[in-house]
Write an enzyme that holds these catalytic residues in place. Structure first.
Site, short mmCIF file in Angstrom:
data_model
loop_
_atom_site.label_atom_id
_atom_site.label_comp_id
_atom_site.label_asym_id
_atom_site.label_seq_id
_atom_site.Cartn_x
_atom_site.Cartn_y
_atom_site.Cartn_z
NE ARG A 319 28.28 52.72 55.10
CZ ARG A 319 28.35 53.98 54.46
NH1 ARG A 319 30.27 54.22 54.78
NH2 ARG A 319 27.95 54.73 53.98
CE LYS A 320 38.01 51.06 57.71
NZ LYS A 320 37.66 50.43 57.54
CG PHE A 321 28.64 55.19 59.98
CD1 PHE A 321 27.66 55.12 58.83
CD2 PHE A 321 28.52 53.67 60.38
CE1 PHE A 321 27.06 53.79 58.65
CE2 PHE A 321 28.20 52.46 60.00
CZ PHE A 321 26.75 53.28 59.47
#
EC number: 2.4.2.10
Length: 493
Positions: A319-321
């Site tokens: 997701r690469k928050f």
């Protein structure tokens, strides 16, 4: 040394390890070489209960050794808060020695009220060669103060006792490095091989007070560290992991003998499930981007989890928050995807700082509460022209290895072995392909052997190299075999 059989001493040793006051890996020391163990007792100022325990034991130690002095003085800077508490508990006046004299005001090097001929007990946190204690002794003696004893929290057993004794000062330690290692081993926190590796290093690296090495052969000293991350097996590193899911992944990789992550970047649920079923026996990790799945459903997730259980691999949502903590917590635990309820691992940028970890923890909610969850922090990217620089990578490493939330960090997404030293974290490296090169969108590819042996990857991520193959199953087996062989070559050196 305080009686080593004390439950309080052993409990403190375990607590210091828990809060990252000392850690294992490959750390650059002041004397210019790397060490397999590093002490950072500065962190105890964030744990008042630990500060109190350490100070209580120091006071008890002073009484046991019948050490008396008119003043106490902490070696700047880490020992200053400890010396302050000792001063208050004993009712002994304190002196403060500066590292350098002020260029204004009184320009004093030693602060406090004292007379020539007064005695002073030195307090220090960690001793390697003893040079910091000797610097303090010289400055105090320059003011006419008499110093005969020093109490320290940890003796690294690398020559400090003898070096200090040559200058007429006796050193009394709460802990020796050997005691700490044995305590951790007996408690099941580290392997016997870790104890032996550090013991080998200590035997090889004895240091004089001027920073030179006893025996003078720096070549043997440089080669002494066997706890470099890339030299250790997955099994050995599992016990050093702070994250429960990292420990689980280390053991899964070792038992299944695969360090392959499949990037299932497909847009339809049945395609992902099909490739997961075919390639599942050969992977340790399946990486998804659920926001590109056009027919996402709860059934898709249930089926994916069933395949993960059947074939024994973990699920990572890439997701690469990268938002503020509150938003990240909602993105992680809410919405149609409810990522925290099913993804063992996620990815996140470190751009927001430490709040990214706090936000993710807050997002566990009901779906992820009580389950082993973790994050891989992004420290480097495989895309050409990306804006991540050396300073960003350094700060990402600090977030991954320091602070109260490191138990949630399973690893680091990066392209180089120097991104972090702590062997309890896993390095996940994307951009693996048998045919090296750059695609039309700037993605750089490197061979399985290169990413593992030269770049330090613990897990290699393969996407199109498998997905575009005529037989994804056969391709996954090939990548699994080559990545695993590269790992075996790496640890055999």
């Amino acid at each position: 040394m305080v009686a080593q059989n004390s439950d309080k001493m052993r409990a403190l040793a375990l607590k210091l390890f828990e809060i990252n006051a000392f850690k294992f890996g490959d750390f650059k020391m002041k004397v210019g070489i790397n060490s397999p163990v590093y002490f950072d007792l500065r962190v105890i100022v964030s744990y008042p209960d630990v500060m109190q325990t350490v100070s209580d034991l120091l006071v008890e130690h002073i009484k046991d050794k019948q050490l008396s002095a008119k003043h106490v003085c902490g070696v700047p800077y880490t020992a200053l808060p400890l010396a302050t508490i000792v001063s208050v508990q004993q009712g002994t006046p304190m002196l403060v020695r500066r590292k350098e004299a002020k260029a204004y005001g009184t320009k004093k090097l030693v602060e406090g009220i004292f007379n020539a001929g007064d005695t002073c007990l030195i307090v220090e946190d960690v001793v390697t060669s003893g040079s910091s204690i000797l610097d303090t002794v010289r400055d105090l003696q320059g003011e006419g103060i008499v110093v005969t004893d020093a109490v320290v929290v940890v003796d690294r057993e690398q020559g400090g006792v003898a070096n200090i004794a040559k200058h007429g000062v006796r050193m009394h330690s709460l802990f020796t490095l050997s005691f700490l290692l044995n305590t951790l081993h007996e408690a099941g926190r580290i392997e016997k091989s870790t104890v032996e590796a550090v013991a080998k290093y200590i035997a090889a690296v004895q240091i004089n007070s001027d920073g030179t090495f006893v025996g003078g052969d720096k070549g043997d000293v440089v080669r002494a560290n066997d706890l470099q991350r890339t030299k250790l097996t997955y099994e050995n590193r599992a016990n050093l992991a702070k994250s429960a899911v990292a420990k689980r992944l280390f053991n899964l990789i070792a038992s299944k003998q695969t360090n392959l992550c499949l990037a299932a970047d497909l847009t339809h649920a049945d395609e992902i499930l099909d490739v997961a079923d075919k390639c599942g026996p050969y992977i340790c990790l399946l990486k998804t981007h659920v926001d590109i799945v056009e027919d996402f459903s709860d059934k898709f997730i249930a089926d994916l989890q069933a395949l993960a259980q059947r074939h024994n691999f973990l699920l990572m949502e890439d997701r690469k928050f990268a938002d503020i903590g509150n938003t990240v917590s909602l993105q992680y635990g809410k919405g149609i995807y409810k990522i925290s309820s099913w993804a063992d691992l996620v990815t996140a940028h470190t751009l927001p700082g430490r709040s990214i970890l706090q936000g993710l923890k807050a997002g566990l909610g009901e779906g992820g509460a009580g389950k082993e969850r973790g994050v891989f922090l992004l420290a480097e990217m495989s895309a050409s022209g990306n804006l991540i620089d050396a300073k960003y990578k350094e700060n990402s490493n600090k977030i991954a290895t320091e602070g109260a939330d490191v138990d949630f960090v399973a690893g680091v997404v990066c392209q180089s072995s120097d991104a972090f030293a702590f062997p309890g974290l896993l390095q996940l490296t994307p951009g693996v392909k048998i045919d090296e090169g750059v695609d039309q969108l700037g993605q750089q590819y490197q061979s399985p052997e290169h990413v593992v042996k030269e770049r330090g990857a613990d897990i290699g991520v393969v996407g199109r190299g498998i997905l575009k193959a005529s037989s994804p199953k056969q391709a996954a087996q090939t990548y699994r075999d080559r990545l695993w062989a590269a790992y075996q070559d790496r640890v055999a050196k």
